[in-house]
Scaffold this motif. Structure first.
Motif, mmCIF file in Angstrom:
data_model
loop_
_atom_site.group_PDB
_atom_site.id
_atom_site.type_symbol
_atom_site.label_atom_id
_atom_site.label_comp_id
_atom_site.label_asym_id
_atom_site.label_seq_id
_atom_site.Cartn_x
_atom_site.Cartn_y
_atom_site.Cartn_z
ATOM 1 N N TRP A 8 0.339 7.595 6.466
ATOM 2 C CA TRP A 8 -0.440 8.178 7.666
ATOM 3 C C TRP A 8 -1.660 7.578 7.840
ATOM 4 O O TRP A 8 -2.329 6.959 6.905
ATOM 5 C CB TRP A 8 -0.781 9.864 7.211
ATOM 6 N N PHE A 9 -2.001 7.380 9.196
ATOM 7 C CA PHE A 9 -3.054 6.480 9.836
ATOM 8 C C PHE A 9 -3.749 7.164 10.743
ATOM 9 O O PHE A 9 -3.108 8.017 11.596
ATOM 10 C CB PHE A 9 -2.796 4.981 10.152
ATOM 11 N N THR A 10 -4.908 7.085 10.847
ATOM 12 C CA THR A 10 -5.681 7.290 11.966
ATOM 13 C C THR A 10 -6.020 6.076 12.776
ATOM 14 O O THR A 10 -6.700 5.034 11.945
ATOM 15 C CB THR A 10 -7.233 8.076 11.602
ATOM 16 N N VAL A 11 -5.808 5.991 14.157
ATOM 17 C CA VAL A 11 -6.066 4.963 15.153
ATOM 18 C C VAL A 11 -7.164 5.421 15.873
ATOM 19 O O VAL A 11 -7.054 6.334 16.624
ATOM 20 C CB VAL A 11 -4.837 4.441 15.851
ATOM 21 N N ALA A 12 -8.407 4.568 15.904
ATOM 22 C CA ALA A 12 -9.557 4.997 16.790
ATOM 23 C C ALA A 12 -9.268 4.074 17.896
ATOM 24 O O ALA A 12 -9.144 2.877 17.985
ATOM 25 C CB ALA A 12 -10.725 4.643 16.144
ATOM 26 N N LEU A 13 -9.193 4.759 19.375
ATOM 27 C CA LEU A 13 -9.237 4.090 20.485
ATOM 28 C C LEU A 13 -10.239 4.375 21.270
ATOM 29 O O LEU A 13 -11.019 5.492 21.360
ATOM 30 C CB LEU A 13 -8.087 4.619 21.294
ATOM 31 N N LEU A 14 -10.638 3.390 22.390
ATOM 32 C CA LEU A 14 -11.628 3.388 23.254
ATOM 33 C C LEU A 14 -11.475 3.394 24.731
ATOM 34 O O LEU A 14 -10.521 2.692 25.005
ATOM 35 C CB LEU A 14 -12.729 2.489 22.941
ATOM 36 N N TYR A 15 -11.516 4.725 25.448
ATOM 37 C CA TYR A 15 -11.225 4.689 26.816
ATOM 38 C C TYR A 15 -12.456 4.398 27.397
ATOM 39 O O TYR A 15 -13.539 4.956 27.351
ATOM 40 C CB TYR A 15 -10.207 5.954 26.992
ATOM 41 N N GLU A 16 -12.301 3.797 28.837
ATOM 42 C CA GLU A 16 -13.379 3.774 29.717
ATOM 43 C C GLU A 16 -12.842 4.531 31.044
ATOM 44 O O GLU A 16 -11.630 4.632 31.539
ATOM 45 C CB GLU A 16 -13.465 2.540 30.236
ATOM 46 N N SER A 49 -0.682 -1.150 8.313
ATOM 47 C CA SER A 49 -1.800 -0.927 9.451
ATOM 48 C C SER A 49 -1.456 -1.670 10.751
ATOM 49 O O SER A 49 -1.790 -1.198 11.812
ATOM 50 C CB SER A 49 -3.134 -1.522 8.896
ATOM 51 N N GLU A 50 -0.776 -2.761 10.556
ATOM 52 C CA GLU A 50 -0.269 -3.353 12.029
ATOM 53 C C GLU A 50 0.649 -2.472 12.879
ATOM 54 O O GLU A 50 0.296 -2.588 13.947
ATOM 55 C CB GLU A 50 0.397 -4.646 11.700
ATOM 56 N N GLU A 51 1.453 -1.967 12.145
ATOM 57 C CA GLU A 51 2.558 -1.127 12.884
ATOM 58 C C GLU A 51 1.764 0.002 13.233
ATOM 59 O O GLU A 51 1.970 0.579 14.838
ATOM 60 C CB GLU A 51 3.697 -0.581 11.952
ATOM 61 N N ALA A 52 0.823 0.791 12.727
ATOM 62 C CA ALA A 52 0.070 1.721 13.239
ATOM 63 C C ALA A 52 -0.985 1.494 14.536
ATOM 64 O O ALA A 52 -1.009 2.119 15.351
ATOM 65 C CB ALA A 52 -0.931 2.168 12.078
ATOM 66 N N ILE A 53 -1.554 0.241 14.289
ATOM 67 C CA ILE A 53 -2.321 -0.341 15.612
ATOM 68 C C ILE A 53 -1.325 -0.537 16.840
ATOM 69 O O ILE A 53 -1.617 0.076 17.985
ATOM 70 C CB ILE A 53 -3.063 -1.730 15.055
ATOM 71 N N ALA A 54 -0.007 -1.134 16.603
ATOM 72 C CA ALA A 54 0.734 -1.066 17.770
ATOM 73 C C ALA A 54 0.993 0.079 18.190
ATOM 74 O O ALA A 54 1.011 0.179 19.439
ATOM 75 C CB ALA A 54 2.075 -2.210 17.140
ATOM 76 N N LEU A 55 1.499 1.047 17.368
ATOM 77 C CA LEU A 55 1.691 2.276 17.668
ATOM 78 C C LEU A 55 0.631 3.254 18.602
ATOM 79 O O LEU A 55 0.798 3.627 19.540
ATOM 80 C CB LEU A 55 2.265 3.150 16.612
ATOM 81 N N GLY A 56 -0.470 2.750 18.053
ATOM 82 C CA GLY A 56 -1.763 3.728 18.691
ATOM 83 C C GLY A 56 -2.013 2.929 20.024
ATOM 84 O O GLY A 56 -2.180 3.700 20.940
ATOM 85 N N LEU A 83 -10.095 0.376 18.357
ATOM 86 C CA LEU A 83 -11.370 0.117 17.721
ATOM 87 C C LEU A 83 -11.177 0.047 16.140
ATOM 88 O O LEU A 83 -11.786 -1.051 15.415
ATOM 89 C CB LEU A 83 -12.436 1.505 17.910
ATOM 90 N N ASP A 84 -10.431 0.710 15.531
ATOM 91 C CA ASP A 84 -10.146 0.650 14.200
ATOM 92 C C ASP A 84 -8.719 1.381 13.805
ATOM 93 O O ASP A 84 -8.382 2.115 14.441
ATOM 94 C CB ASP A 84 -11.420 1.446 13.322
ATOM 95 N N CYS A 85 -8.661 1.029 12.528
ATOM 96 C CA CYS A 85 -7.378 1.896 11.819
ATOM 97 C C CYS A 85 -7.652 1.860 10.388
ATOM 98 O O CYS A 85 -8.006 1.283 9.759
ATOM 99 C CB CYS A 85 -6.190 0.867 11.977
ATOM 100 N N PHE A 86 -7.329 3.361 9.931
ATOM 101 C CA PHE A 86 -7.832 3.776 8.659
ATOM 102 C C PHE A 86 -6.594 4.503 8.283
ATOM 103 O O PHE A 86 -6.178 5.484 8.764
ATOM 104 C CB PHE A 86 -9.065 4.722 9.223
ATOM 105 N N LEU A 99 -10.109 12.259 8.131
ATOM 106 C CA LEU A 99 -9.172 11.598 8.941
ATOM 107 C C LEU A 99 -9.803 10.619 9.398
ATOM 108 O O LEU A 99 -8.860 9.539 9.765
ATOM 109 C CB LEU A 99 -8.763 12.754 10.277
ATOM 110 N N TYR A 100 -10.965 10.138 9.490
ATOM 111 C CA TYR A 100 -11.532 9.169 10.111
ATOM 112 C C TYR A 100 -13.091 9.032 9.521
ATOM 113 O O TYR A 100 -13.836 10.049 9.220
ATOM 114 C CB TYR A 100 -11.602 8.966 11.643
#
Length: 123
Positions: A8-16, A49-56, A83-86, A99-100
């Motif tokens: 399990w990973f938490t992926v942090a995203l930034l939306y505008e 983490s690379e796969e988690a980032i791509a999925l996020g 922004l980040d993957c944890f 979770l983050y």
């Protein structure tokens, strides 16, 4: 997948929020003096983490959307970046599972009040 056990990973995203169009029917609540961003944290299962980032990122783009606001302007929510993957260390989720987290680095002369104002300014 390469036979590795997914984690399990938490992926942090930034939306505008991008607003287009001239506002109509202005009222006292209308305020165009701020840009609005959303930091979103997604729970994903991946082998790295690379796969988690791509999925996020994929989910982030799928979650982009738009709508008309009360002033007849079109509001677009656009993914800015991952922004980040944890990686989560707990296997089982329960109340209190982290979770983050992130570290915020500031110059020594900044007070806690300065940090709150700069990074956590929700009114």
């Amino acid at each position: 997948m390469s036979g590795e056990k997914p984690k399990w990973f938490t992926v942090a995203l930034l939306y505008e929020s991008v607003i287009e169009g001239e506002p109509i029917n202005l009222d006292k609540e209308y305020d165009s003096s701020n840009n609005v961003y959303e930091e979103s944290h997604l729970l994903v299962k991946a082998v790295s983490s690379e796969e988690a980032i791509a999925l996020g990122e994929k989910i982030g783009y799928e979650n982009e959307h738009h709508y008309k606001n009360q002033y007849d302007q079109t509001v677009y929510w656009k993914l800015v970046k991952v922004l980040d993957c944890f990686e989560l260390l707990d296997e089982e989720f329960k109340t209190g599972t982290e979770l983050y987290s992130r570290f915020v680095l500031t110059p020594k002369e900044n007070s806690t009040k300065d940090v709150l104002k700069r990074f956590f300014q929700e009114e």
